[in-house]
Design a protein around this motif. Sequence first.
Motif, PDB file in Angstrom:
ATOM      1  N   MET A   1       0.843  -1.199   0.000  1.00 10.25           N
ATOM      2  CA  MET A   1       0.000   0.000   0.000  1.00 10.25           C
ATOM      3  C   MET A   1       0.879   1.251   0.000  1.00 10.25           C
ATOM      4  O   MET A   1       1.914   1.283   0.659  1.00 10.25           O
ATOM      5  CB  MET A   1      -0.898  -0.013   1.238  1.00 10.25           C
ATOM      6  N   LYS A  22      -5.714   3.413   3.377  1.00  8.48           N
ATOM      7  CA  LYS A  22      -6.362   2.288   2.724  1.00  8.48           C
ATOM      8  C   LYS A  22      -7.732   2.720   2.213  1.00  8.48           C
ATOM      9  O   LYS A  22      -8.246   3.791   2.580  1.00  8.48           O
ATOM     10  CB  LYS A  22      -6.499   1.116   3.691  1.00  8.48           C
ATOM     11  N   SER A 458      -2.334  -1.859  -4.531  1.00 12.36           N
ATOM     12  CA  SER A 458      -2.833  -0.511  -4.844  1.00 12.36           C
ATOM     13  C   SER A 458      -3.255  -0.443  -6.304  1.00 12.36           C
ATOM     14  O   SER A 458      -2.650  -1.072  -7.172  1.00 12.36           O
ATOM     15  CB  SER A 458      -1.749   0.539  -4.572  1.00 12.36           C
ATOM     16  N   GLN A 488      -6.319  -0.682  -1.889  1.00 13.78           N
ATOM     17  CA  GLN A 488      -6.143   0.764  -1.835  1.00 13.78           C
ATOM     18  C   GLN A 488      -6.325   1.293  -3.255  1.00 13.78           C
ATOM     19  O   GLN A 488      -5.690   0.794  -4.196  1.00 13.78           O
ATOM     20  CB  GLN A 488      -4.745   1.126  -1.341  1.00 13.78           C
TER      21      GLN A 488
END
Length: 569
Positions: A1, A22, A458, A488
């Motif tokens: 992340m 997040k 992510s 994320q």
Amino acid sequence: MLNTLTIWNFALLEQVQIDFDKGLNILTGETGAGKSILIDALGAMLGNRLSTDFIRTGADWLRVEAIFSLDNQPKVVDYLNENTIDTTEGELIITRQITSNGRGTILVNGCHTTVAVLKKLGTLLVDIHGQNENLALLNAANQYKLVDGSDDRIKIALKDYQQAFQSFKDKEHQLAEKEKSSADIEQKLEMLKWQVQEIEAAQLQENEDEELEREIKKLSNAEKISNYIGEACRNLYGGSNGIGVVSALEEVVENLRDLSRFDDALDNVTDAIKEACIQIKEAAYEVRDYGDELEFNPQLLDKLQSRMDVIDKLRKKYGATIEDIMAFKEKAQQQLNDIENYDDDIAALKQEIEKAREEATAFAQRLTELRKQAGDRLSMAIEEHLHELGMPDARLEIAINEAGELGSLGTDELEILFSANPGQDLRPIQKVASGGELSRIALSIKAVTAFRDDSPASMIFDEIDTGIGGRTAQMVAERIAMVAADKQVLCITHLPQIACMADVHLYINKQVVNGMTTTSVRALTEGERVNEIARMASGVDVSAASLDNAREMLANAGIKKQQYNRNLG
């Protein structure tokens, strides 16, 4: 992340630090405020091109730094360890800088690295969804990744198949090499036979060359040796020039023995000289015998030299010593055996190739079966999302067709077929899908595949809202929020429907100070979020009604997000 992105002297950004969290991180702002610059800066962290054109006016350098958490990212950790980059701190710090003279540096956790390493690392850290990624969906390799990555059984089957396929190709290569060399076989066969016969005919003996060299040296210098022996014997036994060493020592022993009748002090010396005399007499006998046996034999010398000539000739061809020559002969004999068995080897190799082909085909059939099952599941799931994205009549099919020929990915030809309207046949998406349709197909795929364990932690949605609005915008917002329930997500948007789904809402603002344009980024409070969503929905003039509408949108978004979180749990 991604935890933090810090930027210095990057275009309009003089110094900006952005803290992400997040869930869904939304970035909004006026047109031209610099939202795309942030994506460019983050792209530099992922291996995209970075040039001096990005350096802020008046500055001599730019720098971008990103901090990622390594929690639950085993693929990233493994890749860093492969490149001897430390991961013990549990975080990843990427720093990239370029100066106005074009000198650039890349640091990953303090280690200098290359753009190639950074680019590969970027694919493991972040999945970017934008216009280029929509077009990438048309690439056949990416379509295979979509299907093969959807089921662990396919990954195992593909690995098994590729091992069998490589074995098959290796054997085909061996056959091709053997057949390629067949034109030279007869000539090589005759040469090897002649070489083996020549060495065998010489009947070489171990260390024979060393013994011959010693004998030739002795016979060639027989006259000198005879003179040395004669002189030695005269010195040992005496002659016309006087008493010899042996006689002199015997006389010394007799004198000392007579002396001992009067004084025994030298008895030990007498014994030592007597012992030395015995040894010298024995040595003298050997010297005399050697001289008696010495004979100059020109015929023997010629014979030995002729034999040595044979060995020298072989040494020049096959090796410096007899051991080397015999090793050459053994190797030549093995090659000869191989060639003489050439036809048998070809036949046996062809049988092995056929067996390898059958094994690879069996693995390919298993792979095809699993891909068809996965294709059907994916097609249904993607199609369901398309219906909810304002395309109620859309049909999508991932077709798996067997091509028959073994290839690196099996025997399958994969196509994504699509139809947007009733009565239209399914056709390849690259032929019938418009840009907007392609964008929604790609978003549907992201929504389906985001929850894979091997996908990056992510995701970035860049310009996902281009050309959409109303009901479709709401459906797009819900798809993004659904993805953000597990990943994320960073998303730049102009649509309030998407912005109200944010877990973190970042506002990008452009201002002019002392004649210089500067962009800033800050997280909005709940009250500021209401104002920003009202502005996005109604324009510059924010009314009480637009504020009430913004509050209602945020409340509804909160309910939707809770539902996604419960479903995920």
